[in-house]
Design a protein around this motif. Structure first.
Motif, PDB file in Angstrom:
ATOM      1  N   THR A   8       0.852  -1.188   0.000  1.00  0.00           N
ATOM      2  CA  THR A   8       0.000   0.000   0.000  1.00  0.00           C
ATOM      3  C   THR A   8       0.888   1.239   0.000  1.00  0.00           C
ATOM      4  O   THR A   8       1.809   1.345   0.803  1.00  0.00           O
ATOM      5  N   VAL A  18      -2.841   0.342  -4.126  1.00  0.00           N
ATOM      6  CA  VAL A  18      -2.610  -1.004  -3.618  1.00  0.00           C
ATOM      7  C   VAL A  18      -2.019  -1.840  -4.746  1.00  0.00           C
ATOM      8  O   VAL A  18      -2.581  -1.896  -5.842  1.00  0.00           O
ATOM      9  N   PRO A 153      -4.346  -3.724   3.848  1.00  0.00           N
ATOM     10  CA  PRO A 153      -4.591  -2.285   3.974  1.00  0.00           C
ATOM     11  C   PRO A 153      -5.995  -2.005   4.463  1.00  0.00           C
ATOM     12  O   PRO A 153      -6.957  -2.647   4.062  1.00  0.00           O
TER      13      PRO A 153
END
Length: 271
Positions: A8, A18, A153
């Motif tokens: 990320t 991402v 993330p």
């Protein structure tokens, strides 16, 4: 076998990017390459005039994450958590290549940003590397196949994008699966205003759109982000996909919704 990395990249004023194995991020003041399958191109806003068009290339492999520095200026790379022997700091100069450590890495582009008054400041990019294992005990199966992930993330809790995700997915979180359409920008703004008492700059529709694009990149990953490719039909259909996917991945939850509703009642107890 070492789990594959999930990367990320975040920074002030930037969308969340991402990356998964096989994907590359090229970033700079005005990168010369064009987006392509497996390649993300990120133009950094408010760059100082001396910043190179191509600053760096982040390459995600099946086992390693590599940063190649392309810019004429310098940057400092710091690893914070899982580096062998503790944190390290490296000065990146043109043509240097560095393997990034698992955990949080910080890339400081020295004097890389210019404010409206012309003052130069450093620009910070956070590069976080995790290695989610779908077979770890207690981890639920990821919806949507092996490319999806339930760990990795996350949205910053109680941040602007987190609240937008909560308002966007509210119909799914409350069981209204047959809701005829996703909430509009105005409805999202009004819900957040109700929950918090103020709603950042979300009275401006483009700011809501930006937040939803960030949520989409987080929920689908760069390779499958519906905003990154042409889709037939109205853009509202893409928003529907993002809302459903965010709910499936539990980027926000029913417990989160109950918490903000309770906070709104505590702030204004009148019926």
């Amino acid at each position: 076998m070492t789990a594959e990395p999930l990367v990320t990249v975040q920074g002030a004023g930037l969308p969340v990017v991402v990356l998964r194995p096989g994907e590359t991020l090229l970033f700079g003041r005005a990168p010369q390459a064009s987006p392509a399958p497996g390649r993300v191109v990120l133009a950094l806003p408010d760059c100082a005039p001396h910043v190179s068009r191509d600053l760096g290339e982040l390459v995600v492999g099946t086992g390693t994450v590599t940063l190649r520095w392309l810019g004429a200026g310098e940057a400092q790379l710091s690893s914070l958590f899982d580096a062998p022997g503790g944190a390290r700091r490296v000065t990146m100069t043109r043509s240097m290549t560095a393997l990034l450590d698992d955990g949080e890495n910080q890339l400081m582009v020295l004097l890389g940003r210019q404010d409206p008054d012309g003052r130069l400041t450093d620009r910070l990019l956070a590069i976080d590397i995790v290695r989610p294992r779908p077979d770890e005990p207690g981890r639920p199966a990821a919806p949507g196949g092996s490319d999806a992930t339930t760990e990795g993330p996350r949205l910053e809790r109680f941040g602007r994008d987190w609240f937008v995700a909560l308002a966007l997915t509210e119909p799914w979180l409350t069981g209204q699966d047959d809701y005829p359409r996703p909430p509009s920008n105005r409805e999202i703004h009004e819900r957040i205003l109700h929950w918090r008492g103020h709603a950042w700059n979300l009275h401006r529709p483009q700011r809501v759109d930006e937040a939803i694009r960030t949520i989409s990149a987080l929920a689908f990953g760069v390779r499958n982000d519906p905003y990154g490719s042409e889709h037939p039909g109205r853009l509202q259909n893409v928003r529907f996909m993002v809302a459903r996917r965010a709910a499936e991945l539990r980027l926000v939850t029913q417990a989160d919704l109950a918490e903000v509703e309770r906070a709104a009642r505590d702030r204004d107890p009148s019926p």
